[in-house]
Design an enzyme around this catalytic site. Sequence first.
Site, PDB file in Angstrom:
ATOM      1  N   THR A  83     -92.811 -59.082  66.945  1.00 48.26           N
ATOM      2  CA  THR A  83     -92.176 -60.182  66.227  1.00 48.26           C
ATOM      3  C   THR A  83     -92.738 -60.331  64.814  1.00 48.26           C
ATOM      4  O   THR A  83     -93.943 -60.200  64.595  1.00 48.26           O
ATOM      5  CB  THR A  83     -92.365 -61.497  67.003  1.00 48.26           C
ATOM      6  OG1 THR A  83     -91.837 -61.330  68.318  1.00 48.26           O
ATOM      7  CG2 THR A  83     -91.658 -62.643  66.315  1.00 48.26           C
ATOM      8  N   GLU A  97     -90.642 -63.561  74.852  1.00 51.48           N
ATOM      9  CA  GLU A  97     -90.148 -62.310  75.436  1.00 51.48           C
ATOM     10  C   GLU A  97     -88.641 -62.349  75.676  1.00 51.48           C
ATOM     11  O   GLU A  97     -88.135 -61.880  76.699  1.00 51.48           O
ATOM     12  CB  GLU A  97     -90.913 -61.951  76.715  1.00 51.48           C
ATOM     13  CG  GLU A  97     -92.365 -61.596  76.426  1.00 51.48           C
ATOM     14  CD  GLU A  97     -93.027 -60.772  77.503  1.00 51.48           C
ATOM     15  OE1 GLU A  97     -92.345 -59.943  78.134  1.00 51.48           O
ATOM     16  OE2 GLU A  97     -94.226 -60.952  77.713  1.00 51.48           O
TER      17      GLU A  97
END
Length: 386
Positions: A130, A369
Site C-alpha cells: 500500500t 487486506e
Amino acid sequence: MDTYSTYDVSDDERELAGLVRGFADEVIAPIAYEADRTHTLPLDVVAQMGEMGLFGLPFPEEYGGQGGDYFALSLAIEAIGRVDQSLAITLEAGVSLGAMPVFRFGTEEQKRALLPDLLAGRALAGFGLTEPDAGSDAGATRTTARLDGGEWVINGAKQFITNSGTDITRFVTVTAVTGENDGRKEISTIIVPNGTPGFTVEPAYDKVGWHASDTHPLTFADARVPEANLLGERGRGFAGFLHILDEGRIAIAALATGAAEGCVDAAVDYAHSRTVFGQPLATKQAMQFKIARMQARVHTARLAWHHAARLRDAGKPFKTEAAIAKLVAGDAAMDNARDATQVFGGNGFMNEYPVARHYRDSKILEVGEGTTEVQLLVIARALGLA
C-alpha cells in the site's frame, strides 16, 4: 460446550485450537488492556507464540515449520483474535505477509537464509504494498526500483505496513515499478533489510484500534540493495502479491470470527452477572435475542472461512470463497462488537472491557487486506457481473 463439536475438524485440529485458546486466555488476555493502553507490542508474548510453533504452522519442516496447513494457522489466529486482535494480526501478518512471500516466490538460498527465524518467531517481516496513492488500486504503485551497478536503487513510500518497525523486524518486502512492458508498469518485488541506508521506518501511526500492533509508514530515498534481493520473477510482483492477499483474506476472516466470538463470550458472561430491576440481564428477551443473533453471525463466519481454507489446502480455486469469508466475517465482527457494547451499556464504553477494544479494533477488518467493496467486486466478477 466444545466450540468445534459441530464443525468438520480433526482431533489434531481440535487439540491445536484448544491449546491456543488456553494460551490466549491464560497469557494474552491478562496483558491485553495494558498493551493496548500503552501501544506496546509484547515481544515476550510473540516469542512464546514462536516457541509454540504458531508462526511455522503452514510451512514444511525442512525450513523450520510445523508441516501443517493454512487451516491450522487460521484456527490459531481465530483463537487469539477472540481475546486480542493486535496479537492475532501480528501472527497473521507475520505469516501471510512476512514469511509466505519468501516461501512462495523466494530462491532456495533466500528461503534457507530468511525462513528459519521467521517461522520460529525470532524475526518478523513486513509486506510493503500500500502507498499514499495506491490502496485498493495497488496497480497505481509509484515506488520505483532501478538497477545500477548490480544493485536496486529504490525510491518511494509505503504506508500502513504491519510488523515493519519492531525490535525483531528483519526486512520488508516491497513492490516497486522496475520498468515498462508494452506501455504497462512492470512491478517487481524486492527484499529490503531493516537498517538499509536510505530506508526509513517512520514513527508509528496513532491508530483508532489495534494499538498493540506495530504499524508504520516507510520511505525510500536512494535505498540500495543487491540485485539478488529480487523476490520471484521480475515483473511478476503484483500478480504474486494478489495471490498472497487471497490467502491472507482467509486468515483475516478467521481473526474476525474470533473477535465476533469474543464479543459473544463477553456478552453472555455480562448478561448473567449484571442485575437490572432485580433480575439478571440474561432473563430479558431483548438481550437473549440480541446475543442469539450474535452467535448466529459467529457460526456463519466460521463456516465461511473453514470452507475457503479447506479449498485452499486442497489446491482448489478459492479466491471467491476467500472474499465471501472476509466479507461475512468482517461484518460479523463489527456487528457483534456494536451489539456487545450495547449489552454492556456504559461499561462497554470503557477501554478496560474487551468489548470496547473489539469495537475499536473491528472496523479495520472491513478495510485491511481488501476493503468490503473489493470483496464485493471479486464476488461480482465471479458471477459475471463485472
